[in-house]
Enzyme design. Sequence first.
Site, short mmCIF file in Angstrom:
data_model
loop_
_atom_site.label_atom_id
_atom_site.label_comp_id
_atom_site.label_asym_id
_atom_site.label_seq_id
_atom_site.Cartn_x
_atom_site.Cartn_y
_atom_site.Cartn_z
N THR A 10 36.22 30.96 34.27
CA THR A 10 35.33 30.24 33.68
C THR A 10 35.78 29.22 32.74
O THR A 10 35.32 28.05 32.98
CB THR A 10 34.53 31.13 32.42
OG1 THR A 10 33.77 32.16 33.12
CG2 THR A 10 33.28 30.40 31.77
N ASP A 53 37.94 33.73 40.69
CA ASP A 53 37.36 34.37 39.52
C ASP A 53 38.15 35.58 39.59
O ASP A 53 38.80 36.36 40.35
CB ASP A 53 36.03 34.68 40.29
CG ASP A 53 35.25 35.47 39.33
OD1 ASP A 53 34.47 34.98 38.80
OD2 ASP A 53 35.32 36.79 38.88
N1 ASP Z 1 33.68 35.87 36.12
C1 ASP Z 1 34.73 35.13 35.34
C2 ASP Z 1 36.25 35.74 35.71
O1 ASP Z 1 36.61 36.77 34.84
C3 ASP Z 1 34.25 35.45 33.85
C4 ASP Z 1 35.21 34.68 32.78
O2 ASP Z 1 36.08 33.91 33.33
O3 ASP Z 1 35.19 34.86 31.67
O4 ASP Z 1 37.01 35.12 36.19
#
Ligand code: ASP
Length: 342
Positions: free
Chosen positions: A15, A59
């Site tokens: 994110t 991700d």
């Molecule tokens: N789904 C994302 C990830 O872990 C969530 C985040 O970045 O906090 O890549």
Amino acid sequence: MDTKANILLIYTGGTIGMIKDFETGTLRNFNFKDLLKHIPELKLLDCTIATTSFKQPIDSSNMNPGYWADIATIIEERYEDFDGFVVLHGSDTMSYTASALSFMLENLSKPVVFTGSQLPIGDLRTDAKENLITSIQIAALREKGHSKIAEVCLYFEYKLYRANRTTKINAEHFEAFASLNYPALIESGVNLVINNEALYRPNRRKKLRVHKAMESNILLVKMFPGIDETTISHLFSYPEIKGLVLETYGSGNVTNEQWFISALKRLIAKGIPVINVTQCSGGSVAMGMYETSIELKRMGVISAKDCTTEAAIAKLMYLLGQKVSPKSFKTIFETSLRGEMI
Ligand code: ASP
């Protein structure tokens, strides 16, 4: 006099590096080279920052030991050129990756700070800026010509933790991580308050050794009331199994029904290490305290003590990758290698 620290930012995805596509409403990765455009404040920091990125940012749910080795390689190849490393990573599996890296990087004497964010960097209320800026400041801390921090750590929402002591505990709050069995290394308020006692003290004479072989043919089984014999016998007869992490109740207890105890004994007889980690977020395994764990102790189940599940998995993969012999496996596993256990 100390010169300006050189910091390498490594972007793997998550994110923190995303912006909202206002047409579709979905989050997508932005070009990491545009980072300065989004955080011009970085120019004000008293250190030199270079950046590198995964070709295809991911991700963190797609993380795996292959990517861990890629991060280790970046650090290995650029180790001499930088004083510290900041790894930007999705928060979902950050504790797994950071724990794994703590084992892969033996004799580390420079900081490797993992960070990420709950909200994308392009969001008005983002936590990404504070997390990133303070992580860089921490990685740049120097004392007597050395990096102040010399271990793999994780910075999130005003706290720096030893990485292999952390767990993601919240999918919503900015305070997404906790380290229940080890104190924070640094708390960031108006000043950075460093807990000197808690910092890892490396032997700076030893050279960095990077281990990339991680054995991923392992099983993680979480106990629950009602888990049945058929399920267990199906799981344990997986032909490739090289190790088992058992998430047990409380201080390391499991059902002491005979079928379960026998299934574990069969695994151990085949030379497969069985690790006992508690499913509680805090506290430690203490086999032998109750009747429901004494058998485990007798048959040679290995205690993960006060380790997190993430660290226990990473350590198991690492030691199996090192081809540690079944004879010494228990002793080595039960010894703290990177400050991951008492
Ligand atoms: N789904 C994302 C990830 O872990 C969530 C985040 O970045 O906090 O890549």
